[in-house]
Design an enzyme around this catalytic site. Structure first.
Site, short mmCIF file in Angstrom:
data_model
loop_
_atom_site.label_atom_id
_atom_site.label_comp_id
_atom_site.label_asym_id
_atom_site.label_seq_id
_atom_site.Cartn_x
_atom_site.Cartn_y
_atom_site.Cartn_z
CE LYS A 1 -17.34 -28.71 -42.42
NZ LYS A 1 -18.66 -29.07 -43.00
CD GLU A 2 -16.38 -19.97 -42.88
OE1 GLU A 2 -17.14 -19.74 -43.84
OE2 GLU A 2 -16.59 -19.54 -41.74
CG ASP B 1 -23.94 -17.03 -37.17
OD1 ASP B 1 -24.29 -16.17 -36.35
OD2 ASP B 1 -24.73 -17.63 -37.90
CE LYS C 1 -29.65 -23.12 -43.13
NZ LYS C 1 -31.06 -22.98 -42.74
CE LYS C 2 -22.76 -14.25 -46.28
NZ LYS C 2 -22.11 -14.46 -47.60
CG ASP D 1 -18.31 -14.93 -48.53
OD1 ASP D 1 -19.23 -14.43 -47.86
OD2 ASP D 1 -18.49 -15.58 -49.58
CG ASP E 1 -26.53 -14.61 -52.78
OD1 ASP E 1 -27.55 -15.28 -52.98
OD2 ASP E 1 -25.39 -15.02 -53.05
#
Length: 1160
Positions: free
Chosen positions: A401-402, A431, A624-625, A649, A863
């Site tokens: 996806k990235e 990750d 997660k992030k 990002d 964030d």
């Protein structure tokens, strides 16, 4: 945080010192039991491990009270010859360089209940690596039989050979040869020089020695050199407190920060030439120039803007009072719903508008920054950069996806940024632990060998190759060098080949893994046949592993997941892709190997680049992030410890090569030590020209964020943010202030503190949390930060290096000029092994990581929560809008993807509202209007409930023949006109002071209603389910790949992907369309038509439909391809339903449908 003296005393207590050292100020003995050391072993070709030790690791990884909590790491460093420990004396700096060469070519793995290993990477990628800083770089092997070590090389990658016969020999074998008599194994002649240090110096720069700082004093440990503070028993303190005064100690004693760079005191101890308060006269008399300026909005715009806000507030109050008094007795249910919704809308508008009272603009002065930090001065004679270190974090999680090519371009833009190379470090967090991402980063590091010097030579902008080569403008404009055209064509050709390699990596890895797997199966079958003899054998089943380029198993996630090799179960991995650059500039030559272009007088060094994949194991919450970011914070603190951190990002690249310097202007300016972060606006590429779904978010980034900058600072929005490291660690700011609870505290200040309290506040050191004592007990640090003393020791270093420059007496809490010009330490195996430890899955257990330290856990919008916690402790932030966009990224232009993105943000806001991070519970250190802004962040999704009801009210009005008011009288119309006109005037003035245009404002209004009737409602439901039923929320990454149509860059815009989020807006549109038809039918066929009620209902229905127009357009798919049947069926359904309504409920004056009209 504890005072600096406490930190210094605790550090001294942890140093490995002799027992004769006196007690330090904290009363803690300096001597400590021997700390555990890292055990090294190097594997030879015969398979035997030969011990290799270093007595002076200088790691000091524990004091007596903490030493039992640490682990001994067994680091296997790859093949060197069989030998005994050498007795030949080798200069520590040379041995450190040798070890760094091994470290940078090794893949470090480890984690929970596993041994930390360093695996030599003969090659990282299939193609050849030529840059000497890169892992697996091409180099000569030692010619001694049985030894496959690399020959030592200089910064350019040129072999260092001790004999004139050019016999290739590594450092260890050379030491053995010297010990055996000093005879060259090649020509059998005695070595002319047996000191390795002399050989290195002779080979450097064509025989010319390096111009470098003199060696540090003997007996100074590594951590003391990093802290740059020499031991001294003379304590200098400021008045009123016992805090350590670094500046005064520097200028009034023989101690020094940094080595060979600060102002050296006179030998006689006098203060000749010094001004008052320990400041040199040249600093006291020098005119001070600020690095930033605050540009206030012109009063001709701001004053009417504030006046209109007040007028609209008064009009809203009067209107609501009138609405409450004048009920519609014919339709009380309609009146009641409308009044409740209008009350909420007024409250929501107030929350959104109040923080906009004090908007500001800011500007930076890069010329002053260069003059202060990179210009030769008496304190810095060489003009070497005195800027602080900067660690950049790039996060990615799924290469599908990235796309790796997008991440690789982001990395290249960072490596080519205009910031001192030796001060810049880039960390890539994978990750997903994918080999595809690993090899793509290695390919990017290899291509940087050509791309980065090309950008420096020709001042390329932007420094993302994909964006640069796709620019629509003339690439040759303002390029003065004659070889630019030739260089550009060559780099473009190399980049096209680079893209082919990146895009071919998935197939390459799969083919390689299949080949190695087949080979392993054949070997297993042969072994089984040999063992079985004549007995029948069964088919051998071997786990299908993913193989690296050097023919070994990938320690991360396999393509075919296996035990301890799946996305949620794999070891931690650290690979130094590009080792730290040399301290001095390294200029290229014409036709250097691996560089086909002429880079004469161009610095060819590359910044430190590290690949990190944290350990993941079943049963652990990896968060997660936010968890990945905290792992990078700890790993970077040990490896480079830049006092500032910038997170991006993977799809946000550096568009302005000087963006880092612009952000540093704020951090290094007077008062910059109170800034926790500098937020840059997000700018996007690939957005359709009309910006159908308000993807650019210009109203938020150019209106709301500028307005917050006039308060306590903008909110943190997840990317493009420059952090102060110690603010992430959870420390309080210096000189923190408490603000009154009232909104007019600036006009009516509260009780003033006494003078001594103010002085103490101005000079106190950093403190953490709710501790009231002036000095913290450092024994609590392992409970907060974990058991890594490397990490704990790095905290005061980051605090000191992040201070503004004390180049004027007015600068408080500063550091002396020239203190950061010392070279950074070389990487060694113990450092990387410690970094592996801190990214393990168990490290955060029973610590405050994610709760008070680092990125905060517990919300999908980590964030906003992280920024809120910093503001709540009294920190400030600033908004840095550069003339040329600092960063650019991509945004989902597909309707479904956009709605899911908004759903995630809104769900995080609901979580914030129901958590301890609700602004209603904020501390007195947060300003009142800042609280209002954060309260609005948590409340805005709840507006969707009232918004959906209000969108159905026009249809209900048309269906029932009633309206929200009894009659459309003059008072109602006057109020409505006043509210509408003031809103329009406010929008015009916002456009004036923010620089956005009217179309962007209108697109934002449209998507506010689209998102409010779809994603925000779903977010409220999901948030309530989590709070009430404990149902966790999971989200998938937004795909950053384009559509299938390569001929249309906006192909994604026209793809219709069904989602349940579309149901409410579609229902609202259909109901309002049908209601309009029904209303017209009733009014036309009515004996006594009530046109006022019809016009009121139709007006509000059109208001709803106008806002939902982009949504309806998105449902139609590709432009020009809307099926005709859609319009036909829409018309037929509307006519049929309207006739059915009239037939079911005919006008009371006539029982026939439509008067004389009858069905045939």
């Amino acid at each position: 945080m504890a005072s600096n003296s406490a930190l210094r005393n605790s550090r001294s207590a942890r140093m490995a010192a002799s027992a004769a050292d006196p007690l330090q100020g904290g009363g803690r003995p300096a001597a400590a039991p021997p700390a555990p050391t890292v055990k090294f072993a190097r594997r030879t070709q015969s398979g035997r491990y030969v011990s290799y030790s270093r007595d002076d690791l200088d790691s000091e990884i524990g004091s007596g009270e903490f030493s039992q909590e640490f682990t001994n790491y067994h680091v296997h460093i790859p093949a060197t010859p069989d030998n005994q420990p050498m007795e030949v004396s080798i200069d520590p700096s040379i041995s450190a360089k040798v070890e760094e060469q091994y470290v940078s070519n090794s893949l470090f793995t480890g984690g929970f209940n596993s041994v930390t290993r360093a695996h030599l990477m003969d090659k990282v990628i299939e193609s050849e690596a030529s840059h000497p800083q890169m892992a697996g770089a091409k180099g000569s092997s030692c010619s001694i039989q049985g030894c496959d070590s690399k020959v030592m090389s200089d910064e350019r990658g040129i072999d260092i050979l001790p004999c004139e016969c050019d016999f290739k020999i590594c450092a260890e074998c050379f030491g053995d040869a010297v010990k055996a008599g000093g005879i060259c194994p090649g020509c059998k002649e005695p070595y002319k020089t047996t000191e390795l240090e002399d050989i290195v110096n002779d080979s450097s720069m064509g025989g010319q020695p390096h111009l470098s700082l003199p060696p540090p004093p003997a007996g100074v440990s590594r951590m003391e050199r990093r802290l740059s503070i020499m031991r001294s028993q003379k304590m200098m303190s400021r008045s009123q407190t016992g805090d350590w005064d670094h500046n005064r100690w520097l200028f009034e004693t023989k101690g020094t920060y940094g080595y060979g760079n600060a102002i050296w005191p006179k030998e006689n101890g006098g203060d000749d030439g010094n001004g008052g308060d320990g400041q040199p006269s040249e600093l006291s008399s020098k005119p001070w120039r600020p690095l930033t300026r605050k540009l206030k909005i012109p009063a001709a715009i701001l004053s009417p803007y504030r006046l209109l806000i007040a007028i609209r507030m008064i009009a809203l109050v009067l209107f609501l009072m009138w609405r409450v008094k004048h009920k519609n007795k014919d339709a009380m249910w309609l009146w009641g719903m409308s009044v409740v919704c209008e009350l909420w809308f007024a409250f929501s508008w107030l929350l959104d508008q109040l923080p906009k009272l004090c908007p500001v603009n800011r500007a930076t002065d890069l010329a002053v920054l260069k003059e202060k930090f990179e210009t030769p001065t008496p304190n810095n004679p060489t003009g070497k950069s005195d800027l602080p270190g900067l660690d950049i974090f790039v996060s990615t999680a799924d290469p599908e996806k990235e796309p790796p090519l997008v991440t690789a371009n982001t990395i290249l833009s960072i490596l080519a940024a205009d910031y001192p190379v030796e001060k810049l470090s880039c960390y890539v967090s994978d990750d997903g632990g994918a080999l595809l991402t690993f090899e793509a980063m290695a390919e990017a590091a290899s291509f940087a060998n050509l791309w980065v010097p090309f950008c420096r030579k020709h001042d390329i902008e932007p420094r993302n190759p994909e964006s640069y080569f796709n620019l629509k403008k003339d690439p040759y404009k303002n390029k003065v060098k004659s070889d630019f055209v030739k260089d550009r064509r060559r780099v473009k050709r190399e980049y096209d080949e680079f893209k082919v390699r990146i895009n071919g990596l998935p197939d390459s890895i799969r083919r390689r893994s299949d080949a190695y797997h087949a080979r392993e199966e054949i070997k297993a079958m042969k072994r089984q046949r040999e063992m079985a003899g004549d007995d029948p054998i069964e088919q051998v089943k071997i786990p299908k592993a993913t193989w690296m380029a050097d023919g070994t198993h990938w320690p991360g996630t396999w393509i075919n997941p296996g035990s301890e090799h799946s996305r949620g179960d794999h070891a931690g991995v650290i690979q130094v892709m590009l080792k730290p650059p040399s301290d001095e500039p390294l200029y290229g030559n014409n036709g250097d190997e691996g560089r086909p272009l002429d880079f004469t007088d161009v610095d060819i060094r590359l910044p430190l680049l590290v690949y990190v994949s944290r350990e993941k194991r079943p049963g652990y919450d990896h968060n997660k992030k936010a968890g990945a970011m905290n792992a990078l914070v700890r790993a970077s603190a040990i490896m480079s410890n830049g006092p500032f951190i910038l997170n991006l990002d993977c799809d946000h690249y550096v568009y302005n090569s000087q963006a880092f310097r612009e952000g540093m202007c704020f951090m290094m300016d007077r008062g910059g030590d109170r800034l926790c972060y500098v937020q840059f606006p997000q700018r996007f590429e690939g957005i359709d020209p009309s910006d159908r779904y308000a993807n650019n978010n210009t109203v938020f980034f150019d209106v709301n964020m500028r307005a917050l900058d006039g308060l306590q600072g903008p909110v943190y929005v997840g990317t493009g943010c420059l952090f102060r490291r110690i603010a992430l660690y959870g420390f309080d700011p210096p000189r923190a202030k408490e603000h009154g609870a009232g909104c007019c505290s600036c006009c009516f200040p509260g009780r003033r503190k006494n003078v001594s309290a103010v002085a103490s506040e101005e000079t106190r050191a950093l403190r953490m949390g709710d501790f009231d004592e002036e000095e913290m007990n450092l024994s609590t640090f392992p409970k907060k930060f974990g058991n890594s003393s490397f990490l704990i020791d790095s905290i005061p270093i980051a605090e000191f290096q992040g201070r503004p420059l004390a180049d004027h007496p007015a600068v408080k809490n500063g550091r002396p000029p020239g203190a950061l010009t010392i070279p950074r330490d070389l990487l060694d195996a113990s450092t990387v092994a410690e970094a592996i430890s801190v990214i393990s899955c168990w490290y955060e257990d029973k610590t405050e990581w994610g709760h008070r330290v680092g990125w905060i856990y517990g919300s999908v919008t980590e964030d906003v929560v992280t920024g809120y916690r910093m503001h709540n402790r009294g920190w400030k932030s600033v908004y840095c809008v550069t003339k040329r966009d600092a960063f650019r990224g991509t945004a989902p232009i597909n309707l479904t993807d956009r709605l899911h993105q908004v759903l995630r943000w809104a769900t995080g806001s609901v979580e914030i509202f129901f958590s301890r991070n609700n602004a209603l519970l904020a501390s007195p250190r947060m300003k009142f209007l800042q609280r209002i802004a954060y309260l609005n962040v948590g409340i805005y999704p709840f507006t969707s409930i009232f918004l959906i009801v209000y969108c159905f009210l026009p249809a209900l009005s048309l269906f029932s023949g009633q309206f929200i008011v009894q009659t459309l009288n003059v008072a109602f119309l006057t109020y409505l006109l006043t509210i509408t006109v003031t809103l329009s005037a406010l929008a015009v003035l916002e456009i004036k002071w923010s620089g956005i245009n009217l179309e962007e404002w209108w697109r934002n209004e449209q998507f506010w209603l689209i998102g409010g009737t779809s994603a925000h409602l779903a977010a409220v439901i999901q948030g309530l389910l989590k709070v009430i039923a404990g149902i966790e929320i999971s989200f998938t990454l937004t795909s950053k790949s384009g559509g299938d149509d390569v001929d249309d860059e906006f192909a994604d815009l026209y793809i219709v992907k069904w989602s349940s989020l579309m149901i409410p807006p579609i229902t609202i549109m259909m109901v309002n369309l049908i209601a309009i038809a029904v209303g017209f039918s009733r009014t036309i066929y009515s004996v006594i038509p009530q046109w006022s009620k019809l016009l009121g209902g139709v007006f509000f229905s059109f208001w709803v439909l106008a806002h939902l127009y982009p949504f309806a357009k998105g449902l139609m798919g590709r432009r020009g391809r809307t099926p005709t049947i859609v319009f036909v069926w829409s018309g037929l359904i509307a006519i049929t339903i309207s006739l059915l309504w009239v037939a079911i409920n005919p006008p009371s004056a006539n029982s026939q449908i439509g008067g004389s009209f009858t069905f045939p």
